[in-house]
Design a protein around this motif. Structure first.
Motif, PDB file in Angstrom:
ATOM      1  N   LYS A  20     -38.273 -39.453 -35.302  1.00 22.41           N
ATOM      2  CA  LYS A  20     -37.000 -38.775 -35.036  1.00 22.41           C
ATOM      3  C   LYS A  20     -36.621 -38.789 -33.557  1.00 22.41           C
ATOM      4  O   LYS A  20     -35.455 -38.943 -33.215  1.00 22.41           O
ATOM      5  N   TYR A  21     -37.593 -38.622 -32.671  1.00 23.01           N
ATOM      6  CA  TYR A  21     -37.305 -38.489 -31.248  1.00 23.01           C
ATOM      7  C   TYR A  21     -37.393 -39.823 -30.508  1.00 23.01           C
ATOM      8  O   TYR A  21     -37.202 -39.869 -29.306  1.00 23.01           O
ATOM      9  N   GLN A  22     -37.672 -40.886 -31.202  1.00 22.65           N
ATOM     10  CA  GLN A  22     -37.736 -42.242 -30.668  1.00 22.65           C
ATOM     11  C   GLN A  22     -38.571 -42.312 -29.387  1.00 22.65           C
ATOM     12  O   GLN A  22     -38.142 -42.848 -28.368  1.00 22.65           O
ATOM     13  N   LEU A  23     -39.759 -41.773 -29.486  1.00 25.37           N
ATOM     14  CA  LEU A  23     -40.703 -41.795 -28.381  1.00 25.37           C
ATOM     15  C   LEU A  23     -41.080 -43.235 -28.059  1.00 25.37           C
ATOM     16  O   LEU A  23     -41.200 -44.062 -28.960  1.00 25.37           O
ATOM     17  N   ALA A  24     -41.253 -43.544 -26.791  1.00 27.20           N
ATOM     18  CA  ALA A  24     -41.635 -44.893 -26.367  1.00 27.20           C
ATOM     19  C   ALA A  24     -42.937 -45.297 -27.078  1.00 27.20           C
ATOM     20  O   ALA A  24     -43.818 -44.451 -27.271  1.00 27.20           O
ATOM     21  N   PRO A  25     -43.053 -46.560 -27.471  1.00 23.12           N
ATOM     22  CA  PRO A  25     -44.233 -47.002 -28.234  1.00 23.12           C
ATOM     23  C   PRO A  25     -45.574 -46.653 -27.582  1.00 23.12           C
ATOM     24  O   PRO A  25     -46.506 -46.246 -28.280  1.00 23.12           O
ATOM     25  N   ARG A  26     -45.683 -46.796 -26.281  1.00 22.64           N
ATOM     26  CA  ARG A  26     -46.951 -46.477 -25.615  1.00 22.64           C
ATOM     27  C   ARG A  26     -47.267 -44.989 -25.703  1.00 22.64           C
ATOM     28  O   ARG A  26     -48.408 -44.599 -25.958  1.00 22.64           O
ATOM     29  N   LEU A  27     -46.249 -44.144 -25.516  1.00 26.02           N
ATOM     30  CA  LEU A  27     -46.468 -42.700 -25.629  1.00 26.02           C
ATOM     31  C   LEU A  27     -46.768 -42.312 -27.070  1.00 26.02           C
ATOM     32  O   LEU A  27     -47.568 -41.422 -27.331  1.00 26.02           O
ATOM     33  N   ARG A  28     -46.137 -43.001 -27.996  1.00 24.46           N
ATOM     34  CA  ARG A  28     -46.384 -42.741 -29.414  1.00 24.46           C
ATOM     35  C   ARG A  28     -47.833 -43.071 -29.770  1.00 24.46           C
ATOM     36  O   ARG A  28     -48.484 -42.360 -30.526  1.00 24.46           O
ATOM     37  N   THR A  29     -48.346 -44.158 -29.212  1.00 24.91           N
ATOM     38  CA  THR A  29     -49.743 -44.530 -29.426  1.00 24.91           C
ATOM     39  C   THR A  29     -50.661 -43.428 -28.919  1.00 24.91           C
ATOM     40  O   THR A  29     -51.620 -43.044 -29.592  1.00 24.91           O
ATOM     41  N   LEU A  30     -50.363 -42.896 -27.747  1.00 25.07           N
ATOM     42  CA  LEU A  30     -51.144 -41.792 -27.199  1.00 25.07           C
ATOM     43  C   LEU A  30     -51.040 -40.567 -28.094  1.00 25.07           C
ATOM     44  O   LEU A  30     -52.042 -39.913 -28.377  1.00 25.07           O
ATOM     45  N   LEU A  31     -49.850 -40.277 -28.581  1.00 20.33           N
ATOM     46  CA  LEU A  31     -49.642 -39.129 -29.458  1.00 20.33           C
ATOM     47  C   LEU A  31     -50.471 -39.251 -30.735  1.00 20.33           C
ATOM     48  O   LEU A  31     -51.066 -38.280 -31.193  1.00 20.33           O
ATOM     49  N   VAL A  32     -50.536 -40.439 -31.283  1.00 23.96           N
ATOM     50  CA  VAL A  32     -51.323 -40.659 -32.503  1.00 23.96           C
ATOM     51  C   VAL A  32     -52.801 -40.367 -32.254  1.00 23.96           C
ATOM     52  O   VAL A  32     -53.498 -39.837 -33.125  1.00 23.96           O
ATOM     53  N   MET A  33     -53.286 -40.670 -31.071  1.00 26.06           N
ATOM     54  CA  MET A  33     -54.705 -40.479 -30.747  1.00 26.06           C
ATOM     55  C   MET A  33     -55.086 -39.001 -30.609  1.00 26.06           C
ATOM     56  O   MET A  33     -56.248 -38.637 -30.752  1.00 26.06           O
ATOM     57  N   ILE A  34     -54.133 -38.153 -30.346  1.00 27.79           N
ATOM     58  CA  ILE A  34     -54.413 -36.731 -30.119  1.00 27.79           C
ATOM     59  C   ILE A  34     -54.646 -36.057 -31.464  1.00 27.79           C
ATOM     60  O   ILE A  34     -53.798 -36.094 -32.349  1.00 27.79           O
ATOM     61  N   ASP A  35     -55.843 -35.438 -31.600  1.00 29.48           N
ATOM     62  CA  ASP A  35     -56.230 -34.875 -32.895  1.00 29.48           C
ATOM     63  C   ASP A  35     -56.722 -33.438 -32.839  1.00 29.48           C
ATOM     64  O   ASP A  35     -57.145 -32.887 -33.843  1.00 29.48           O
ATOM     65  N   GLY A  36     -56.716 -32.827 -31.661  1.00 29.96           N
ATOM     66  CA  GLY A  36     -57.173 -31.447 -31.559  1.00 29.96           C
ATOM     67  C   GLY A  36     -58.675 -31.308 -31.513  1.00 29.96           C
ATOM     68  O   GLY A  36     -59.202 -30.192 -31.536  1.00 29.96           O
ATOM     69  N   LYS A  37     -59.403 -32.425 -31.447  1.00 33.93           N
ATOM     70  CA  LYS A  37     -60.859 -32.383 -31.433  1.00 33.93           C
ATOM     71  C   LYS A  37     -61.438 -33.031 -30.184  1.00 33.93           C
ATOM     72  O   LYS A  37     -62.467 -32.607 -29.687  1.00 33.93           O
ATOM     73  N   GLN A  38     -60.786 -34.056 -29.686  1.00 34.07           N
ATOM     74  CA  GLN A  38     -61.289 -34.790 -28.533  1.00 34.07           C
ATOM     75  C   GLN A  38     -60.739 -34.193 -27.246  1.00 34.07           C
ATOM     76  O   GLN A  38     -59.614 -33.706 -27.211  1.00 34.07           O
ATOM     77  N   THR A  39     -61.541 -34.277 -26.203  1.00 31.92           N
ATOM     78  CA  THR A  39     -61.065 -33.821 -24.904  1.00 31.92           C
ATOM     79  C   THR A  39     -60.081 -34.847 -24.356  1.00 31.92           C
ATOM     80  O   THR A  39     -60.053 -36.000 -24.797  1.00 31.92           O
TER      81      THR A  39
END
Length: 175
Positions: A20-39
């Motif tokens: 929906k927010y058309q986040l840049a592909p590189r930032l989207r990749t980073l967002l996908v990696m964030i899971d609430g478990k890893q530092t």
């Protein structure tokens, strides 16, 4: 020494599923990696080869795609207190899914499947959407889980499939 742990906000989850927010592909990749478990350091180690930096993480935080959920201290002197605090904090983050009635859970699953099939799989998900329409109970939705995850993985890749299957498992009552 402390290390921040980040998790996706509702806005971040919405971006993963719908773009929906058309986040840049590189930032989207980073967002996908964030899971609430890893530092943050663990995540940065994985994505540094892509040219992503701490500033990119800060950008996601400022745009409210992620939120800092906790700060982990590497040198804990009383680990029993830390474990107790973690257990005390964990149920509150899961409690909305656990406190749902069967009717609410059914509606949430129905909506989740329909919205994500449409956005992640598109027209190729038509047959799967028909199966969702025929679902009469939560067990029917559980039976669709594997087919759904495989279809998302085929259409959008393993990162998206993992993200959506984690959300689906929460709705299904799996851990």
């Amino acid at each position: 020494m402390t290390a921040s742990i980040y998790d996706k906000t509702e806005k971040g989850r919405e971006e993963i599923t719908t773009r929906k927010y058309q986040l840049a592909p590189r930032l989207r990749t980073l967002l996908v990696m964030i899971d609430g478990k890893q530092t943050a350091a663990e995540i940065m180690k994985k994505v540094s080869a892509l040219g992503l930096t701490q500033e990119n993480l800060q950008e996601l935080l400022e745009q409210e795609f992620i939120v800092e959920t906790s700060v982990q201290t590497d040198l804990q002197t009383d680990t029993s207190t830390t474990a107790a605090e973690a257990e005390a904090n964990e149920p509150s983050s899961v409690s909305p899914e656990l406190s749902m009635t069967d009717a609410e859970r059914f509606q949430a699953l129905y909506s989740f499947y329909n919205e994500t099939i449409k956005s992640a799989i598109g027209l190729r998900g038509y047959g799967l959407q028909l199966k969702v329409e025929r679902a009469a109970n939560i067990e029917d939705f559980r039976a669709l889980r594997q087919v759904y995850v495989e279809a998302v993985q085929k259409a959008k890749g393993p990162e998206m499939a993992r993200s959506l299957s984690d959300r689906l498992d929460l709705l299904l009552g799996k851990s």
